[in-house]
Design a protein around this motif. Structure first.
Motif, PDB file in Angstrom:
ATOM      1  N   LYS A 194      23.138   6.268  33.238  1.00  0.00           N
ATOM      2  CA  LYS A 194      24.097   5.566  32.377  1.00  0.00           C
ATOM      3  C   LYS A 194      25.524   6.004  32.705  1.00  0.00           C
ATOM      4  CE  LYS A 194      25.256   2.966  28.869  1.00  0.00           C
ATOM      5  NZ  LYS A 194      25.222   1.514  28.956  1.00  0.00           N
ATOM      6  N   ILE A 195      25.716   7.289  32.933  1.00  0.00           N
ATOM      7  CA  ILE A 195      27.039   7.806  33.279  1.00  0.00           C
ATOM      8  C   ILE A 195      27.516   7.184  34.593  1.00  0.00           C
ATOM      9  CG2 ILE A 195      28.275   9.887  34.064  1.00  0.00           C
ATOM     10  CD1 ILE A 195      26.694  11.442  31.902  1.00  0.00           C
ATOM     11  N   GLN A 196      26.617   7.072  35.566  1.00  0.00           N
ATOM     12  CA  GLN A 196      26.994   6.446  36.843  1.00  0.00           C
ATOM     13  C   GLN A 196      27.409   4.996  36.635  1.00  0.00           C
ATOM     14  OE1 GLN A 196      27.634   9.242  38.772  1.00  0.00           O
ATOM     15  NE2 GLN A 196      27.416   7.600  40.232  1.00  0.00           N
ATOM     16  N   GLU A 197      26.656   4.263  35.825  1.00  0.00           N
ATOM     17  CA  GLU A 197      26.996   2.864  35.524  1.00  0.00           C
ATOM     18  C   GLU A 197      28.364   2.774  34.859  1.00  0.00           C
ATOM     19  OE1 GLU A 197      23.952   1.120  33.089  1.00  0.00           O
ATOM     20  OE2 GLU A 197      22.376   1.564  34.552  1.00  0.00           O
ATOM     21  N   LEU A 198      28.615   3.667  33.898  1.00  0.00           N
ATOM     22  CA  LEU A 198      29.887   3.656  33.186  1.00  0.00           C
ATOM     23  C   LEU A 198      31.051   3.997  34.115  1.00  0.00           C
ATOM     24  CD1 LEU A 198      28.807   5.381  29.843  1.00  0.00           C
ATOM     25  CD2 LEU A 198      29.409   2.976  30.166  1.00  0.00           C
ATOM     26  N   LYS A 199      30.829   4.925  35.033  1.00  0.00           N
ATOM     27  CA  LYS A 199      31.876   5.282  35.994  1.00  0.00           C
ATOM     28  C   LYS A 199      32.206   4.099  36.902  1.00  0.00           C
ATOM     29  CE  LYS A 199      31.316  10.283  36.225  1.00  0.00           C
ATOM     30  NZ  LYS A 199      30.917  11.429  37.044  1.00  0.00           N
ATOM     31  N   LYS A 251      34.147   1.663  34.840  1.00  0.00           N
ATOM     32  CA  LYS A 251      35.510   2.165  34.639  1.00  0.00           C
ATOM     33  C   LYS A 251      36.350   1.929  35.890  1.00  0.00           C
ATOM     34  CE  LYS A 251      38.033   6.363  33.292  1.00  0.00           C
ATOM     35  NZ  LYS A 251      39.248   5.888  33.818  1.00  0.00           N
ATOM     36  N   GLU A 252      35.755   2.178  37.035  1.00  0.00           N
ATOM     37  CA  GLU A 252      36.462   1.944  38.299  1.00  0.00           C
ATOM     38  C   GLU A 252      36.846   0.469  38.432  1.00  0.00           C
ATOM     39  OE1 GLU A 252      35.203   2.326  42.887  1.00  0.00           O
ATOM     40  OE2 GLU A 252      34.861   4.138  41.688  1.00  0.00           O
ATOM     41  N   ALA A 253      35.945  -0.420  38.052  1.00  0.00           N
ATOM     42  CA  ALA A 253      36.224  -1.853  38.108  1.00  0.00           C
ATOM     43  C   ALA A 253      37.354  -2.213  37.141  1.00  0.00           C
ATOM     44  CB  ALA A 253      34.965  -2.652  37.789  1.00  0.00           C
ATOM     45  N   LEU A 254      37.333  -1.650  35.937  1.00  0.00           N
ATOM     46  CA  LEU A 254      38.393  -1.932  34.968  1.00  0.00           C
ATOM     47  C   LEU A 254      39.740  -1.378  35.434  1.00  0.00           C
ATOM     48  CD1 LEU A 254      36.633  -1.438  31.504  1.00  0.00           C
ATOM     49  CD2 LEU A 254      37.231  -3.574  32.640  1.00  0.00           C
ATOM     50  N   ASP A 255      39.714  -0.231  36.091  1.00  0.00           N
ATOM     51  CA  ASP A 255      40.953   0.322  36.657  1.00  0.00           C
ATOM     52  C   ASP A 255      41.522  -0.607  37.730  1.00  0.00           C
ATOM     53  OD1 ASP A 255      40.917   2.547  34.996  1.00  0.00           O
ATOM     54  OD2 ASP A 255      39.934   3.840  36.473  1.00  0.00           O
ATOM     55  N   ASP A 256      40.631  -1.157  38.554  1.00  0.00           N
ATOM     56  CA  ASP A 256      41.064  -2.117  39.582  1.00  0.00           C
ATOM     57  C   ASP A 256      41.665  -3.366  38.932  1.00  0.00           C
ATOM     58  OD1 ASP A 256      40.186  -0.380  41.532  1.00  0.00           O
ATOM     59  OD2 ASP A 256      38.334  -1.492  41.949  1.00  0.00           O
ATOM     60  N   VAL A 273      45.761  -8.052  28.911  1.00  0.00           N
ATOM     61  CA  VAL A 273      46.144  -6.643  29.067  1.00  0.00           C
ATOM     62  C   VAL A 273      45.695  -5.848  27.842  1.00  0.00           C
ATOM     63  CG1 VAL A 273      48.103  -5.053  29.228  1.00  0.00           C
ATOM     64  CG2 VAL A 273      48.051  -7.117  30.646  1.00  0.00           C
ATOM     65  N   GLY A 274      45.918  -6.403  26.650  1.00  0.00           N
ATOM     66  CA  GLY A 274      45.498  -5.724  25.419  1.00  0.00           C
ATOM     67  C   GLY A 274      43.993  -5.556  25.356  1.00  0.00           C
ATOM     68  N   ARG A 275      43.288  -6.594  25.723  1.00  0.00           N
ATOM     69  CA  ARG A 275      41.816  -6.550  25.725  1.00  0.00           C
ATOM     70  C   ARG A 275      41.313  -5.513  26.726  1.00  0.00           C
ATOM     71  NH1 ARG A 275      37.595  -9.578  23.051  1.00  0.00           N
ATOM     72  NH2 ARG A 275      35.768  -8.786  24.105  1.00  0.00           N
ATOM     73  N   LEU A 276      41.955  -5.458  27.882  1.00  0.00           N
ATOM     74  CA  LEU A 276      41.578  -4.491  28.915  1.00  0.00           C
ATOM     75  C   LEU A 276      41.782  -3.059  28.411  1.00  0.00           C
ATOM     76  CD1 LEU A 276      40.668  -3.950  31.829  1.00  0.00           C
ATOM     77  CD2 LEU A 276      43.070  -4.050  32.486  1.00  0.00           C
ATOM     78  N   GLU A 277      42.891  -2.810  27.738  1.00  0.00           N
ATOM     79  CA  GLU A 277      43.154  -1.472  27.197  1.00  0.00           C
ATOM     80  C   GLU A 277      42.091  -1.075  26.178  1.00  0.00           C
ATOM     81  OE1 GLU A 277      47.151  -1.722  25.720  1.00  0.00           O
ATOM     82  OE2 GLU A 277      48.018  -1.614  27.743  1.00  0.00           O
ATOM     83  N   LYS A 278      41.716  -2.011  25.308  1.00  0.00           N
ATOM     84  CA  LYS A 278      40.657  -1.733  24.327  1.00  0.00           C
ATOM     85  C   LYS A 278      39.322  -1.464  25.019  1.00  0.00           C
ATOM     86  CE  LYS A 278      42.563  -4.371  20.483  1.00  0.00           C
ATOM     87  NZ  LYS A 278      42.412  -5.566  19.637  1.00  0.00           N
ATOM     88  N   ASP A 279      39.009  -2.270  26.034  1.00  0.00           N
ATOM     89  CA  ASP A 279      37.756  -2.077  26.775  1.00  0.00           C
ATOM     90  C   ASP A 279      37.737  -0.720  27.474  1.00  0.00           C
ATOM     91  OD1 ASP A 279      36.886  -4.538  25.929  1.00  0.00           O
ATOM     92  OD2 ASP A 279      37.206  -5.567  27.852  1.00  0.00           O
ATOM     93  N   LEU A 280      38.884  -0.309  28.034  1.00  0.00           N
ATOM     94  CA  LEU A 280      38.963   0.996  28.692  1.00  0.00           C
ATOM     95  C   LEU A 280      38.783   2.130  27.685  1.00  0.00           C
ATOM     96  CD1 LEU A 280      41.755   0.565  31.389  1.00  0.00           C
ATOM     97  CD2 LEU A 280      39.444   1.429  31.765  1.00  0.00           C
ATOM     98  N   GLU A 281      39.408   2.001  26.509  1.00  0.00           N
ATOM     99  CA  GLU A 281      39.248   3.026  25.477  1.00  0.00           C
ATOM    100  C   GLU A 281      37.785   3.150  25.056  1.00  0.00           C
ATOM    101  OE1 GLU A 281      41.824   2.234  22.150  1.00  0.00           O
ATOM    102  OE2 GLU A 281      43.621   2.275  23.414  1.00  0.00           O
ATOM    103  N   LYS A 282      37.155   2.005  24.834  1.00  0.00           N
ATOM    104  CA  LYS A 282      35.748   1.985  24.432  1.00  0.00           C
ATOM    105  C   LYS A 282      34.866   2.607  25.521  1.00  0.00           C
ATOM    106  CE  LYS A 282      32.174  -1.392  23.322  1.00  0.00           C
ATOM    107  NZ  LYS A 282      31.884  -2.818  23.228  1.00  0.00           N
ATOM    108  N   LEU A 283      35.139   2.259  26.761  1.00  0.00           N
ATOM    109  CA  LEU A 283      34.366   2.777  27.890  1.00  0.00           C
ATOM    110  C   LEU A 283      34.553   4.283  28.027  1.00  0.00           C
ATOM    111  CD1 LEU A 283      32.569   1.810  30.288  1.00  0.00           C
ATOM    112  CD2 LEU A 283      34.652   1.834  31.639  1.00  0.00           C
ATOM    113  N   LYS A 303      30.898  10.479  25.320  1.00  0.00           N
ATOM    114  CA  LYS A 303      29.708  10.707  24.483  1.00  0.00           C
ATOM    115  C   LYS A 303      28.488  11.017  25.353  1.00  0.00           C
ATOM    116  CE  LYS A 303      27.183   7.396  22.780  1.00  0.00           C
ATOM    117  NZ  LYS A 303      26.692   6.198  22.133  1.00  0.00           N
ATOM    118  N   ASN A 304      28.302  10.236  26.415  1.00  0.00           N
ATOM    119  CA  ASN A 304      27.154  10.456  27.292  1.00  0.00           C
ATOM    120  C   ASN A 304      27.277  11.756  28.067  1.00  0.00           C
ATOM    121  OD1 ASN A 304      25.060   8.174  27.389  1.00  0.00           O
ATOM    122  ND2 ASN A 304      26.990   7.074  27.252  1.00  0.00           N
TER     123      ASN A 304
END
Length: 136
Positions: free
Chosen positions: A45-50, A53-58, A89-99, A105-106
């Motif tokens: 799960k951590i690998q999937e999340l990473k 996260k990399e995709a969201l950063d891109d 941009v706002g949605r992306l920031e929220k998604d990054l925070e959630k991620l 947590k994991n």
């Protein structure tokens, strides 16, 4: 005749290493196995999340370069929708925070699971020594 005595000696050595497995020991072994399985799932799960996260950063970098007047195709679940640039941009920031929160947590769950596994390893190796293998 020499082979037979060598085989007997190794069997004797084997019996020296074997300790009786009590019900409590079996419960500890089972717990270790469950924790090991849980840890592997958490690590996946951590690998999937990473990767996510990399995709969201891109995407964040791409949005910085995008024209602010043009709508952006933003993925929500399995669908893509057009969003105005500021909302995307706002949605992306929220998604990054959630991620990041889920990743944190994991990671803490993995650390706690590893701690429990180490405690069980100490107990089981103390009793069984070389007779038990708790490594992958």
């Amino acid at each position: 005749m020499r082979m037979a005595s060598t085989m007997l000696l190794s069997q004797e050595e084997e019996h020296e290493d074997s300790a009786e497995v009590t019900w409590e020991d079996q419960q500890r072994i089972n717990s270790f196995s469950k924790l090991n399985t849980r840890l592997r799932a958490i690590e996946e799960k951590i690998q999937e999340l990473k990767q996510e996260k990399e995709a969201l950063d891109d995407i964040s970098m791409e949005l910085e370069l995008a024209d602010e007047d043009q709508p952006v195709m933003y993925r929500i679940g399995e669908a893509f929708i057009h969003l105005p640039h500021p909302r995307a941009v706002g949605r992306l920031e929220k998604d990054l925070e959630k991620l990041n929160a889920e990743l944190e947590k994991n990671t803490s769950r993995a650390e706690e699971t590893e701690k429990q596994m180490k405690e069980l390893k100490v107990i089981l190796y103390a009793k069984f020594g070389r007779a038990i293998n708790l490594d992958e």
